[in-house]
Design a protein around this motif. Sequence first.
Motif, mmCIF file in Angstrom:
data_model
loop_
_atom_site.group_PDB
_atom_site.id
_atom_site.type_symbol
_atom_site.label_atom_id
_atom_site.label_comp_id
_atom_site.label_asym_id
_atom_site.label_seq_id
_atom_site.Cartn_x
_atom_site.Cartn_y
_atom_site.Cartn_z
ATOM 1 N N PRO A 1 -7.896 3.092 -4.794
ATOM 2 C CA PRO A 1 -7.447 1.963 -3.970
ATOM 3 C C PRO A 1 -8.628 1.197 -3.379
ATOM 4 O O PRO A 1 -9.605 1.793 -2.917
ATOM 5 N N PHE B 1 -4.447 -1.831 2.283
ATOM 6 C CA PHE B 1 -4.527 -1.872 0.820
ATOM 7 C C PHE B 1 -4.627 -3.317 0.327
ATOM 8 O O PHE B 1 -4.000 -4.217 0.879
ATOM 9 N N GLN B 2 -5.407 -3.522 -0.740
ATOM 10 C CA GLN B 2 -5.478 -4.824 -1.402
ATOM 11 C C GLN B 2 -5.082 -4.718 -2.885
ATOM 12 O O GLN B 2 -4.251 -5.467 -3.361
ATOM 13 N N GLU C 1 -9.488 -0.926 -0.375
ATOM 14 C CA GLU C 1 -8.891 -1.096 0.946
ATOM 15 C C GLU C 1 -9.895 -1.697 1.923
ATOM 16 O O GLU C 1 -11.112 -1.561 1.749
ATOM 17 N N GLY D 1 0.816 -1.208 0.000
ATOM 18 C CA GLY D 1 0.000 0.000 0.000
ATOM 19 C C GLY D 1 0.850 1.258 0.000
ATOM 20 O O GLY D 1 0.514 2.253 -0.654
ATOM 21 N N GLU E 1 -4.843 4.386 8.599
ATOM 22 C CA GLU E 1 -4.999 3.970 7.212
ATOM 23 C C GLU E 1 -5.615 2.574 7.119
ATOM 24 O O GLU E 1 -5.404 1.730 7.990
ATOM 25 N N LYS E 2 -6.356 2.358 6.048
ATOM 26 C CA LYS E 2 -6.913 1.033 5.795
ATOM 27 C C LYS E 2 -5.853 0.138 5.164
ATOM 28 O O LYS E 2 -4.814 0.620 4.709
#
Length: 373
Positions: free
Chosen positions: A258, A298-299, A260, A204, A295-296
């Motif tokens: 993104p 990321f995928q 997420e 991310g 923050e989330k």
Amino acid sequence: MHIYHQLVGKWHEKRAQILLPAVLLAPIFILVVYLLFETAKVSMTKVRQQFALDNSAYSQMSSVSTYLNAIAMVNGPLPYRVLQSMEEVKVDPKSRGDDQITVFDLFYKGGGFPVIGPEYEKGLNPPPPAESTNWGLRYYDGEEVDENFPRSDWEKENPSPPPDDKPVPVMSKKMVDDYYFTADSNGQAVSSIVQYIETYARVGSIYKSQDYVYKEVSKNAVMFREAYYLNVNDCKRSECARQSSAQIRPFLDIRTIPFELAQIEFYAAEASRRIGASAGAYEIPFKAVELLNGEKLFQFAFLDPTSRSKLKTLSRGILLKQPFKLPRNYFNINLEQKYKPYVRNRVVLACPRGSNNCVWPNPLPKYNVKLEP
């Protein structure tokens, strides 16, 4: 009379017959020389302007291909290669007669990350050949994946992320139920969970860095205008390539969104092998915003609809035209007013896919730039 007869005699000599036309043609020869010189100046100016346009277009559009290829890599191939190390960590079954599995299996068959094809049951495949135009990267879709979070919903051009209040499992609870994936001091759960989180947190971070850099180098077509300015000597930095930069600028606004996860869920077995098999697995939920400083997790990232439309146009190419000034000439003729000189090219950005979307789903980092006359 004597002098007259001498002149007449000289006039009839062969030398005189050659000299006189030469004297008369000398001005024409001089004009031809000037004409060739002025023509060469015009030709050199056009060649220089054409090189400037080609160099500018290629440099600026290369920033787009670099960005899209980088996003395609972080969308799956990169974390997949990093998390392949989980294949080395074995997990024992709770039932005698069952085979060992690996931590890689627990995460992959739980939808934790996509893999490169073609063998999706096992998930481990050799690197695709250099000439491959389809890496076949996708998530596992077997029964081990939580039915409430099918990954097929993610493998779309415009996927909708799950609600922030729902933890998304990234490993298979059904498999953890049957194996000693424990969180005690002798188990593999804690270190494996940390590895997964760290991997996607770093991926991310790479995405955010690439996104930031691209926005900077594409802002106001700065690379295009700067490259043009450095290759010519007849325009100001602020005014150089104004027409052609205006033509390319709309196609530089390529945006990715993104995908997420706000909450993620892991599992661990309730008992170690020494104690014996237990009822199954228990949940280990994590709030990404608390774990990753707001923050989330990321995928992957996908193109917004407008950017996908622009990429379709770029696959066909966009025509760039740039007028230029000609140097003053000896004959004081205004060639610009009469001929309106310009240079042109067509710049193409394409990947080996008809839609020209190789970012998501099934990412393929093979965008390239081509210049056509």
